[in-house]
Each structure stands twice: as C-alpha cells, then as structure tokens.
Scaffold this active site. Structure first.
Site, PDB file in Angstrom:
ATOM      1  N   LYS B 111      79.214  50.025  18.660  1.00  0.00           N
ATOM      2  CA  LYS B 111      79.137  48.978  17.798  1.00  0.00           C
ATOM      3  C   LYS B 111      79.552  47.754  18.730  1.00  0.00           C
ATOM      4  O   LYS B 111      80.529  47.702  19.123  1.00  0.00           O
ATOM      5  CB  LYS B 111      80.423  49.184  16.732  1.00  0.00           C
ATOM      6  CG  LYS B 111      80.577  47.628  15.835  1.00  0.00           C
ATOM      7  CD  LYS B 111      81.547  47.815  15.042  1.00  0.00           C
ATOM      8  CE  LYS B 111      81.875  46.411  14.392  1.00  0.00           C
ATOM      9  NZ  LYS B 111      82.841  46.501  13.332  1.00  0.00           N
ATOM     10  N   GLY B 172      88.185  40.769   8.361  1.00  0.00           N
ATOM     11  CA  GLY B 172      89.526  40.575   7.997  1.00  0.00           C
ATOM     12  C   GLY B 172      89.746  39.535   6.949  1.00  0.00           C
ATOM     13  O   GLY B 172      91.196  39.628   6.301  1.00  0.00           O
ATOM     14  N   GLY B 199      84.291  41.196   6.318  1.00  0.00           N
ATOM     15  CA  GLY B 199      84.628  40.428   5.163  1.00  0.00           C
ATOM     16  C   GLY B 199      84.511  40.869   3.767  1.00  0.00           C
ATOM     17  O   GLY B 199      84.923  40.280   2.974  1.00  0.00           O
TER      18      GLY B 199
END
Lengths: 66, 270
Positions: B111, B172, B199
């Site tokens: 990622k 976050g 989000g």
C-alpha cells in the site's frame, strides 16, 4: 566501532555483521528487515554483510498500521 | 422462481462476484487497517468480525513496535498482509520502505502512501506518481493511496498500479466522503479496482463508497478507535455488502417533487 543504530549512537564489536546485530536487537520478532546506509540488506546476505565505523543501520520490525 | 429462491440466488451471485486485485481473488470487499488498535485481542475480534481477507501492517524501529505477536494474530485470522509505506514523504523513502517490507513480510504487495505534511497527511501527488513508477518497475504490486483526483488516479493506473485508492477525507478524520462526485468520476476513469481509503467515520460512509461504484473500502481508525471495534467491524462488513447490493440494484432517480407510490386511480371521493 561507532555506528548509528535506529538513529542512536551505538558501539559494536569490530566483527559485527548484520546477522549478529539482528540476533542482539531483533528481539522476539521473527520478521525483521535491515537497511544499511539507505540500502536493503536481504536476509540471505545478513551473515556475510559486515558493518563498518560510521554505518547508519535501521533494524525494523512489524507493527500495527493503517 | 419463487420469492423464496430469489434471496439465496442473489447471495450466490454476490459470492461469485469477488474482488480481484492483480489476479488474486477476495470474497470480502472490506480491507482492514490495523493502526490504532487498543490491544491484540481487540484486533483479532475485529478482524474476524470484519470478514476482511487483506489487512495492512507497517514497519517501524524495533524500539517503537507493538508486540511481536501481531503477525501470529493475523496468521491465525488467515488474512493476507498488505504492508504500507506510511510516514514516507518522498519517492526515495517509499521505495526503500517497500523494499524493506518485501523482505520482512515476504510479499511484493504494497500500500503506497507518500504524504505531503503531518497536518493533513494528504498525498504528495508528484512524489506519489514517481514512487508508483519506480515500484512497478521493481516488480511490486502497488495499491496506491491517492487524492480524490480522477486525473491523478488515471495517471497511477497508467503507471501500472494494481488498484487506485482515493481518500474520502484525511486519514483518521472520520469526515466521510467529502467529494462523492470525484470518487464517482475516478471510478469511471480507471479500469483497475478503486478502493475508498481513508476518512470513513461510520457504516453509512462505507455504504456510500460502494454505492458510488467503489470496488472495496479500506478503513482502520473507524474500527480500531471505535468504542466497540468488533461491533463496528461487523457494521462495516454489512455496510460494504449493502452498498454493493444497492449499487447493483440501481437506485431511483432523485426528484424535486414527491411521486406517490400509492396509485391515484380509484381514489374514493369521501
């Protein structure tokens, strides 16, 4: 010899290798990755990779993360 | 076909409609991040409840790491690991971090996160694209965390990323999907899977992502920092499934005025 280990000055034996360093500092972790002077040292080369004065070494282990 | 046959048939259809990333098949469309967990016990319960099959992990200096039992827990859950490059600010840092993760976790999946600053944690588009190109060239399967920018998403897909992962809002923040229109545009702009990443605050945000056409949702804080992570993980699992079903079902158009569902014909004069 003086090196920088995970951002902190450290004094290692002249004969230290990546493998001996991991044995000392890898703790309980079975998955460890090592970079010396900004280059990855693959596990297959830990035994044969010696360390030198002034080296900057990062010993990294798994942690939780997004 | 009776009504009693319809539900099982739909469920079979869902089961044969898996998420495919770089040729790997996942029946779950919820990817779970492990950051922010209060304990490994809570993490294990949350992973099981989420049904997730792809779970993110990170690398940190040994002094700062969580317990060495993290991977034992994730092994027990039978999930595939997705190392991240969280905290990297440049393509050079991201490349080195990904190479270290490949060594540690024995996977070429990554990622990719390249952030611009600590306040927003928003991706640095220039460094991100540079990193993606280098990682793809180095043989990595790159799932790129990106801005909700359809053009950048297309650039990342063209660079060979296996999935494009636009943010709903800052990491976050729990602000949900701030620009649903861009997410829908991005979905149409690329052929690789689109994973809404970052989000998400609560279950309805995850459902919305799927309704907008996303192929999956990746979230961490929304579960790990919930008062009851296990319960929220289950809620997210259902939300992702519900959103996917709703997307496939085709929502009704929005109307300015009401449209009666009860017929006006045959209305008695009373």
């Amino acid at each position: 010899m003086q090196v920088t280990l995970n951002g902190v000055p450290a004094d290692l034996e002249q004969t230290a290798t990546v493998a001996s360093l991991v044995a000392m500092h890898g703790g309980e972790h079975r998955r460890v990755a090592v970079a010396v002077n900004g280059q990855v040292v693959p596990r297959s080369r830990w035994e044969t990779t010696g360390l030198a004065t002034g080296d900057s070494i990062e010993v990294l282990v798994p942690t939780a993360g997004g | 076909m009776t009504t009693h046959d319809v539900l099982p048939a739909l469920e079979r259809e869902e089961a044969t409609d898996p998420l495919v990333i770089a040729g790997e098949t996942f029946t779950s469309r919820l990817l779970l991040g492990t950051g922010g967990v209060p304990s490994l016990e809570a993490l294990e319960r949350a992973v099981v409840a989420s049904g997730s099959q792809l779970v993110t992990v990170a690398l940190r200096r040994v002094e700062a790491s969580t317990s060495g039992a993290l991977l034992e827990v994730l092994d027990r859950c039978g999930v595939r690991l997705l190392p991240n490059t969280a905290g990297c600010r440049t393509a050079r840092e991201a490349l080195l971090t990904a190479q270290l993760a490949r060594e540690a976790f024995d996977t070429s999946w990554v990622k990719l996160e390249v952030i611009g600053d600590e306040t927003t944690l928003l991706p640095d588009a220039v460094e991100l694209l540079d990193a993606a190109e280098h990682l793809v060239a180095d043989g990595f399967i790159v799932l790129a965390y990106t801005n909700d920018d359809p053009i950048l998403g297309r650039r990342l897909a063209d660079a060979g990323c296996a999935a494009v992962m636009p943010l709903g809002s800052p990491i976050g923040s729990g602000l949900g999907i701030r620009n649903p229109h861009n997410i829908a545009l991005l979905r149409d702009a690329v052929d690789v899977p689109v994973v809404l990443d970052a989000g998400i605050g609560t279950a309805s945000d995850a459902a919305l992502a799927m309704e907008l056409g996303c192929d999956a949702v990746l979230l961490a804080s929304a579960v790990t920092r919930a008062r009851d992570p296990e319960r929220m993980a289950l809620a997210m699992r259902h939300a992702v499934e519900a959103g996917r079903l709703a997307r496939g079902a085709g929502r009704i158009p929005r109307r300015w005025h009401a449209q009666a569902s009860t017929p006006m014909e045959g209305l008695p004069e009373l």
